[in-house]
Design an enzyme around this catalytic site. Structure first.
Site, PDB file in Angstrom:
ATOM      1  CB  CYS A   9      -4.389   3.181   0.046  1.00 30.27           C
ATOM      2  SG  CYS A   9      -4.068   1.558   0.762  1.00 30.27           S
ATOM      3  CB  CYS A  41      -1.631   2.835   2.399  1.00 35.31           C
ATOM      4  SG  CYS A  41      -1.802   1.933   0.851  1.00 35.31           S
TER       5      CYS A  41
END
Length: 388
Positions: free
Chosen positions: A54, A57
């Site tokens: 991600c 993230c």
């Protein structure tokens, strides 16, 4: 004297580094241990639900949570917990809190109850404001959860709750609440009513659910009341369920169930699905991608290049050619056709006029349009094939 001064400066440096640090995350404990720690310290728990792949993230972890202002805020208020949602107890935690998008951030009471929930990345100042808003919100997600669990079934309340759940990508709970709202309604009633149909679509029901099948039987009513776009979306659900005949263990591809898919095709014909052949092609194409079935993938490539150039999905073609390049390179005839197509396709893309306000983005240190990006990706594949 110098030694004393050096020691003092070293101590000062350590103190300053402690005060300048970002968010301190616990990663080597279980969630239950973290909740117990929060109870002992009289704090809430802030959970960073992330995955390794991600991008947002990583941005939060490396650029925002490392800032001093982030540490000052989160370390004082929370026991902070990072958890990879694909490893260890991650899947279990994801199921418990219905986490389906990343990054998702949970604010928990020390007993595990949800206090707040946020999605997506943001600059730390804006992010802290969102956390504060979630903590102060009187009628947020936790309020709706408690009311629903206590038995509240007012249709307006359920519609509002479904929207909030949809905004938070809480698929399991959306489906559960949607079924509650739609209980006792016929397929025709759902197909004709905008509010009911919105709950139906938000619930993401598929053809393995009787509720979906009851609505699909009323496809003509959906078209008359919800429009052509709604019907196309309804039809697309057959493709989504068809993809489940590919078998996976986690992310590892394990094969295809051809007999089950044949039965599924009969079911589609039974319900009058108008594009069974297109569904079959899309499912088998995806199976060829995951299964690295190069001859089948090459066959689909040859079919694709015969289509109208303006309707070709460059994203899909580039994906297929990348796989063929890696696993079918020894087939000289295939690679020759691939190279010819790339040359023809890039020439076509270059010939297209650039709209006046065409959006650009940065790639490899330069700003390019979307078509420019596709040209770059095609050229990378071509260079790779030509490389000996």
């Amino acid at each position: 004297m110098k030694r004393v001064l050096f020691t003092v400066l070293a101590v000062v440096a350590v103190v300053l580094s402690v005060h300048a640090q970002g968010v301190i995350f616990v990663e080597d404990k279980s969630l239950s241990d973290v909740l117990a720690q929060a109870k002992n310290e009289g704090k809430l728990v802030f959970v960073d639900c992330y995955t390794e792949w991600c991008g947002p993230c990583k941005m939060m972890a490396t650029k925002e949570f490392v800032k001093k202002e982030a540490g000052d805020y989160f370390n004082a208020k929370f026991v902070n917990f990072k958890i990879d949602m694909e490893k260890g107890e991650g899947p279990e935690v994801g199921k418990k809190y219905d986490v389906n998008a990343y990054p998702t951030f949970l604010i928990l009471e020390s007993n595990g109850d949800l206090r707040g929930r946020l999605l997506g990345a943001a600059g730390i100042d804006d992010f802290i404001k969102k956390v504060e808003a979630a903590l102060k919100e009187e009628k947020g997600l936790p309020w709706y959860q408690k009311k629903f669990r206590s038995g509240e079934r007012d249709p307006q309340f359920l519609s509002e709750y479904i929207k909030i759940l949809g905004d938070n990508y809480m698929r399991d709970e959306v489906k559960n609440v949607s079924k509650t709202l739609l209980a006792g309604k016929t397929g025709a009633e759902i197909a004709a009513d905008a509010t009911l149909y919105n709950a139906f679509t938000t619930g993401e029901f598929l053809p393995n659910d009787d509720l979906f099948l009851n609505v699909y039987k009323e496809r003509a009513i959906v078209l008359a009341n919800q429009g052509e776009k709604a019907v196309k979306s309804l039809d697309s659900k057959w493709t989504r369920l068809g993809m489940r005949y590919m078998k996976f263990d986690g992310k590892e591809y394990k094969g295809f169930d051809p007999e089950g898919f044949e039965d599924y095709k009969k079911k589609m014909a039974e319900y009058g699905v108008p594009n069974v052949d297109a569904v079959e092609k899309e499912v088998l194409h995806s199976n060829a991608v995951y299964g690295k079935d190069y001859p089948t993938l090459y066959k689909y490539f040859l079919e694709t290049i015969k289509e109208d150039p303006s309707k070709i999905s460059d994203n899909e073609v580039i994906q297929d050619l990348g796989i063929l390049r890696n696993g079918y390179k020894e087939n000289k005839k295939a690679m020759k056709n691939v190279k010819k197509y790339i040359e023809r396709r890039t020439a076509y893309l270059k010939s297209l006029p650039v709209p006046e306000n065409e959006r650009t983005f940065e790639y490899e240190g330069k700003r390019i349009t979307l078509n420019g990006y596709f040209i770059e990706k095609y050229q990378e594949i071509l260079n790779s094939i030509n490389k000996k």
